[in-house]
Motif scaffolding. Structure first.
Motif, PDB file in Angstrom:
ATOM      1  N   SER A  12       2.576 -47.465  15.353  1.00 53.33           N
ATOM      2  CA  SER A  12       2.351 -47.824  16.762  1.00 53.33           C
ATOM      3  C   SER A  12       1.321 -46.884  17.357  1.00 53.33           C
ATOM      4  N   ALA A  13       0.102 -47.035  16.916  1.00 55.83           N
ATOM      5  CA  ALA A  13      -1.009 -46.222  17.404  1.00 55.83           C
ATOM      6  C   ALA A  13      -1.909 -47.072  18.273  1.00 55.83           C
ATOM      7  N   SER A  14      -2.778 -46.411  18.999  1.00 52.31           N
ATOM      8  CA  SER A  14      -3.698 -47.129  19.875  1.00 52.31           C
ATOM      9  C   SER A  14      -4.814 -47.771  19.059  1.00 52.31           C
ATOM     10  N   VAL A  15      -5.510 -48.697  19.673  1.00 50.64           N
ATOM     11  CA  VAL A  15      -6.614 -49.383  18.979  1.00 50.64           C
ATOM     12  C   VAL A  15      -7.729 -48.402  18.644  1.00 50.64           C
ATOM     13  N   THR A  16      -7.961 -47.456  19.526  1.00 53.58           N
ATOM     14  CA  THR A  16      -9.034 -46.468  19.295  1.00 53.58           C
ATOM     15  C   THR A  16      -8.728 -45.619  18.072  1.00 53.58           C
ATOM     16  N   GLU A  17      -7.447 -45.208  17.936  1.00 53.19           N
ATOM     17  CA  GLU A  17      -7.079 -44.389  16.788  1.00 53.19           C
ATOM     18  C   GLU A  17      -7.185 -45.180  15.480  1.00 53.19           C
ATOM     19  N   LYS A  18      -6.767 -46.428  15.511  1.00 56.85           N
ATOM     20  CA  LYS A  18      -6.890 -47.252  14.290  1.00 56.85           C
ATOM     21  C   LYS A  18      -8.355 -47.525  13.959  1.00 56.85           C
ATOM     22  N   GLN A  19      -9.203 -47.731  14.967  1.00 58.88           N
ATOM     23  CA  GLN A  19     -10.626 -47.961  14.733  1.00 58.88           C
ATOM     24  C   GLN A  19     -11.293 -46.732  14.128  1.00 58.88           C
ATOM     25  N   LEU A  35      -2.065 -39.515   8.018  1.00 58.27           N
ATOM     26  CA  LEU A  35      -0.903 -38.635   7.922  1.00 58.27           C
ATOM     27  C   LEU A  35      -0.551 -38.033   9.286  1.00 58.27           C
ATOM     28  N   ARG A  36      -1.553 -37.684  10.085  1.00 53.83           N
ATOM     29  CA  ARG A  36      -1.295 -37.159  11.426  1.00 53.83           C
ATOM     30  C   ARG A  36      -0.560 -38.193  12.299  1.00 53.83           C
ATOM     31  N   LEU A  37      -1.051 -39.424  12.250  1.00 56.41           N
ATOM     32  CA  LEU A  37      -0.396 -40.478  13.027  1.00 56.41           C
ATOM     33  C   LEU A  37       1.028 -40.724  12.528  1.00 56.41           C
ATOM     34  N   LEU A  38       1.217 -40.674  11.226  1.00 57.93           N
ATOM     35  CA  LEU A  38       2.545 -40.905  10.670  1.00 57.93           C
ATOM     36  C   LEU A  38       3.508 -39.783  11.074  1.00 57.93           C
ATOM     37  N   THR A  39       3.026 -38.525  11.035  1.00 58.28           N
ATOM     38  CA  THR A  39       3.877 -37.383  11.428  1.00 58.28           C
ATOM     39  C   THR A  39       4.271 -37.487  12.899  1.00 58.28           C
ATOM     40  N   ARG A  40       3.317 -37.835  13.738  1.00 62.52           N
ATOM     41  CA  ARG A  40       3.629 -37.985  15.177  1.00 62.52           C
ATOM     42  C   ARG A  40       4.644 -39.086  15.406  1.00 62.52           C
ATOM     43  N   GLN A  41       4.500 -40.200  14.668  1.00 63.02           N
ATOM     44  CA  GLN A  41       5.444 -41.294  14.828  1.00 63.02           C
ATOM     45  C   GLN A  41       6.843 -40.892  14.391  1.00 63.02           C
ATOM     46  N   VAL A  42       6.945 -40.114  13.328  1.00 63.81           N
ATOM     47  CA  VAL A  42       8.256 -39.656  12.859  1.00 63.81           C
ATOM     48  C   VAL A  42       8.906 -38.731  13.890  1.00 63.81           C
ATOM     49  N   ASP A  43       8.132 -37.823  14.489  1.00 60.24           N
ATOM     50  CA  ASP A  43       8.669 -36.906  15.504  1.00 60.24           C
ATOM     51  C   ASP A  43       9.184 -37.672  16.728  1.00 60.24           C
ATOM     52  N   VAL A  44       8.437 -38.680  17.153  1.00 59.67           N
ATOM     53  CA  VAL A  44       8.859 -39.480  18.305  1.00 59.67           C
ATOM     54  C   VAL A  44      10.156 -40.228  18.016  1.00 59.67           C
TER      55      VAL A  44
END
Length: 399
Positions: A12-19, A35-44
């Protein structure tokens, strides 16, 4: 690279981050961003899970206590036992009965029902539960019923029933605190005043004239009597005698040194430890809406940054406004038109001019020596004792 794209599409990342990930051609950099996005998602998700578990545990604990209390109540009811301490539900039911017995006006009853709903929703362990409960108890203990309400009762269904039922309703009203049975007999008033006070013929005559005029008018829309004189001449006891002559409750309010407007008008319920004003506390104590209230030492009212109590007292004493007096704590109009206010003062120089205009001054001079001998039978014995001491040459006088 395909693994990074697949995992990124599920986050569940923003369009800008996926782009930004799709625009990265280097495999290592793309995997690091993923990996950064995945780690943030796990923490949330982990934080959300902890919060949900905590809230769910508190709700389950409250439900468990409520369930056990209901079971305990049902078991004791089956056994025919009385609980040593009332449960919160029993207290609320008792409070509702008191509100019904108090026969509040429609506006006050609407506020009371709203607060009762809040009281049911707030857990007893919360501090706000005690605040709301204290406010409802104040509404239930005030003497709301006035002579107009009594006549309305007689005109409604109660009057159409038997006379015994009317007497039962009136007796129940007297129990919750309503209008005290008043008797205006000038001869009786004269007898009471003469029995309690020696001399003061002009003062007692003016008091009887005031009572006679109020009795003929049927209301108290007249200037407030203010007894002015030095300490110890009988100002307070004259007010008590007037209440005794009228068969009304008597309450004294000392205004000496009062500097806060909230002492008269009450505190707002937003403050911790808020209380009604002294007027409403007096009515709650005497349990009648037509007492004789003595405003003692009205000349010693102060003024500070918290307001002017003299200005608040103007509304209380104004017959055109006090029929809808609003205490800041009660927050609903209360009729003070049936209350007989009597003020006392040692001097008129320090009384605020607007307040002085509302009063009729009755001067009381100090007692002369011949009158002082008649105030008490023991005075003669004290005087004889002093003379004997002087005659025998003792230096110490009688104390």
């Amino acid at each position: 690279m395909e693994l990074a794209d697949l995992v990124t599409s599920a986050l569940s990342a923003s369009v800008t981050e996926k782009q930004r990930i799709l625009a990265t051609s280097n495999v290592d950099e793309r995997l690091n961003l993923m990996l950064r996005l995945l780690t943030r998602q796990v923490d949330v998700m982990q934080l959300s899970h902890e919060l949900n578990a905590k809230v769910s545990g508190e709700v389950k604990e409250q439900q468990r206590k409520y369930y056990l209390q209901q079971h305990l109540k049902a078991i004791k009811k089956e056994l025919g036992e009385k609980e040593g301490g009332n449960s919160p539900e029993d207290d609320i039911e008792e409070l509702e009965k008191r509100l019904e017995a108090a026969r509040l006006p429609p506006e006050a009853m609407k506020i009371a029902k709203r607060e009762m709903g809040r009281l049911r929703r707030i857990p007893p362990q919360q501090p706000e539960h005690h605040v709301v409960r204290e406010y409802i108890e104040t509404l239930a203990s005030l003497p709301w019923n006035s002579p107009v309400d009594r006549r309305r009762l007689e005109q409604e269904d109660v009057a159409s029933s038997s006379s015994a039922l009317v007497e039962d309703v009136e007796s129940s009203l007297n129990e919750v605190g309503v209008t005290a049975a008043e008797t205006v007999d000038i001869d009786h008033a004269k007898t009471v005043l003469d029995a309690d006070h020696f001399g003061l013929d002009k003062v007692k005559k003016r008091l009887m004239e005031y009572l006679a005029v109020c009795s003929l008018k049927g209301d108290l829309k007249s200037p407030i009597m203010c007894l002015v004189g030095p300490p110890g001449v009988g100002k307070t006891s004259l007010g008590a005698s007037v209440a005794k002559a009228l068969n009304r409750p008597f309450h004294r309010i000392s205004l000496g040194g009062v500097r806060d407007e909230a002492e008269i008008r009450g505190h707002r319920r937003t403050y911790i430890g808020a209380l009604p004003g002294r007027i409403m506390q007096a009515l709650r104590k005497v349990k009648a809406n037509n007492p004789v209230i003595l405003l003692d030492e009205v000349d010693k009212l102060g003024r500070s940054a918290r307001g002017d109590p003299g200005a608040a007292l103007l509304e209380v004493l104004d017959p055109a406004q006090n029929n809808a007096f609003v205490d800041s704590y009660v927050a609903t109009p209360f009729d003070l038109s049936s209350v007989l206010f009597i003020a006392t003062a040692n001097s008129t120089h320090t009384i605020p001019a607007p307040l002085l205009d509302r009063m009729e001054l009755i001067q009381l001079a100090g007692y002369v020596f011949s009158f002082s001998l008649c105030l008490s039978p023991q005075t003669h014995l004290k005087l004889i004792h002093i003379i004997l001491q002087l005659h025998m040459g003792r230096k110490s006088l009688y104390r």
